[in-house]
Design a protein around this motif. Sequence first.
Motif, short mmCIF file in Angstrom:
data_model
loop_
_atom_site.label_atom_id
_atom_site.label_comp_id
_atom_site.label_asym_id
_atom_site.label_seq_id
_atom_site.Cartn_x
_atom_site.Cartn_y
_atom_site.Cartn_z
N LEU A 28 -3.08 -3.59 2.62
CA LEU A 28 -1.83 -3.02 3.11
C LEU A 28 -0.90 -4.13 3.60
N LYS A 29 -1.48 -5.21 4.10
CA LYS A 29 -0.67 -6.33 4.56
C LYS A 29 0.17 -6.87 3.40
N MET A 30 -0.45 -7.00 2.22
CA MET A 30 0.26 -7.52 1.06
C MET A 30 1.35 -6.54 0.62
N ILE A 31 1.02 -5.25 0.61
CA ILE A 31 2.01 -4.24 0.22
C ILE A 31 3.19 -4.26 1.20
N ALA A 32 2.87 -4.38 2.49
CA ALA A 32 3.92 -4.41 3.51
C ALA A 32 4.82 -5.63 3.32
N GLN A 33 4.22 -6.79 3.05
CA GLN A 33 5.01 -8.01 2.86
C GLN A 33 5.87 -7.92 1.61
N MET A 34 5.32 -7.42 0.52
CA MET A 34 6.06 -7.33 -0.74
C MET A 34 7.26 -6.40 -0.65
N ASN A 35 7.16 -5.38 0.23
CA ASN A 35 8.21 -4.37 0.32
C ASN A 35 8.97 -4.40 1.64
N ASN A 36 8.72 -5.43 2.45
CA ASN A 36 9.38 -5.60 3.72
C ASN A 36 9.24 -4.35 4.60
N LEU A 37 7.99 -3.89 4.74
CA LEU A 37 7.69 -2.69 5.53
C LEU A 37 6.73 -3.05 6.65
N SER A 38 6.59 -2.16 7.61
CA SER A 38 5.67 -2.34 8.72
C SER A 38 4.23 -2.05 8.28
N GLU A 39 3.37 -3.04 8.42
CA GLU A 39 1.95 -2.85 8.07
C GLU A 39 1.34 -1.75 8.94
N HIS A 40 1.71 -1.73 10.21
CA HIS A 40 1.18 -0.72 11.13
C HIS A 40 1.54 0.69 10.66
N TYR A 41 2.77 0.88 10.20
CA TYR A 41 3.21 2.19 9.72
C TYR A 41 2.44 2.57 8.45
N LEU A 42 2.24 1.61 7.55
CA LEU A 42 1.49 1.89 6.32
C LEU A 42 0.05 2.28 6.64
N GLU A 43 -0.52 1.69 7.69
CA GLU A 43 -1.89 2.04 8.10
C GLU A 43 -1.97 3.50 8.50
N GLN A 44 -0.91 4.02 9.11
CA GLN A 44 -0.88 5.42 9.50
C GLN A 44 -0.79 6.34 8.29
N LEU A 45 -0.16 5.87 7.23
CA LEU A 45 0.04 6.71 6.04
C LEU A 45 -1.16 6.71 5.12
N ILE A 46 -1.94 5.64 5.11
CA ILE A 46 -3.03 5.53 4.14
C ILE A 46 -4.17 6.50 4.46
N SER A 47 -4.35 6.82 5.74
CA SER A 47 -5.45 7.70 6.13
C SER A 47 -5.36 9.09 5.48
N PRO A 48 -4.22 9.78 5.57
CA PRO A 48 -4.16 11.08 4.89
C PRO A 48 -4.30 10.97 3.37
N LEU A 49 -3.82 9.87 2.79
CA LEU A 49 -3.97 9.67 1.34
C LEU A 49 -5.45 9.48 0.97
N ARG A 50 -6.17 8.78 1.83
CA ARG A 50 -7.61 8.59 1.61
C ARG A 50 -8.35 9.91 1.80
N ASN A 51 -8.01 10.64 2.87
CA ASN A 51 -8.66 11.92 3.14
C ASN A 51 -8.41 12.94 2.03
N ALA A 52 -7.28 12.83 1.37
CA ALA A 52 -6.94 13.74 0.27
C ALA A 52 -7.61 13.32 -1.05
N GLY A 53 -8.30 12.18 -1.03
CA GLY A 53 -8.99 11.72 -2.24
C GLY A 53 -8.09 11.02 -3.24
N LEU A 54 -6.94 10.54 -2.79
CA LEU A 54 -6.01 9.85 -3.70
C LEU A 54 -6.26 8.35 -3.74
N VAL A 55 -6.79 7.78 -2.64
CA VAL A 55 -7.11 6.35 -2.60
C VAL A 55 -8.52 6.17 -2.05
N LYS A 56 -9.09 5.01 -2.36
CA LYS A 56 -10.39 4.61 -1.82
C LYS A 56 -10.20 3.29 -1.08
N SER A 57 -10.94 3.14 0.00
CA SER A 57 -10.90 1.87 0.72
C SER A 57 -12.11 1.04 0.31
#
Length: 138
Positions: A28-57
């Motif tokens: 997520l750090k790389m994604i945040a840097q590439m898109n000039n976004l907050s890594e902390h905010y992306l961390e909050q978004l990835i959890s529901p995506l993982r819980n929904a079975g769309l991503v794997k960690s």
Amino acid sequence: MKISTKGRYGLTIMIELAKRYGEGPISLKMIAQMNNLSEHYLEQLISPLRNAGLVKSIRGAYGGYVLAHHPSKITAGDVISVLEGPIHLVEELEEEEPAKRELWVRIRDAVKEVLDSTTLEDLASYSKHDGDAYMFYI
């Protein structure tokens, strides 16, 4: 209807993962840097995506996230519904007069159709060509 930053940034995460599908995990750090976004905010978004079975960690020093399915199997609608919930254009739709209710339902269904027919593969392919576009200066 307004898609919030949750939906927009969630799609950004998913498009970046789709662009690199099959290449291993991306942080997520790389994604945040590439898109000039907050890594902390992306961390909050990835959890529901993982819980929904769309991503794997993937854990470990070279860990990160990968799509749980091929990019052609995940739609923008899947991502938006997880992060934003169902699409509602008008509150208390049942109370609208029939002509207006029909209009709101048709608009909602059209938006849903676009989201559900647009895959991450489509979006990743489109965004890969952004650099190929001509730039005109005036």
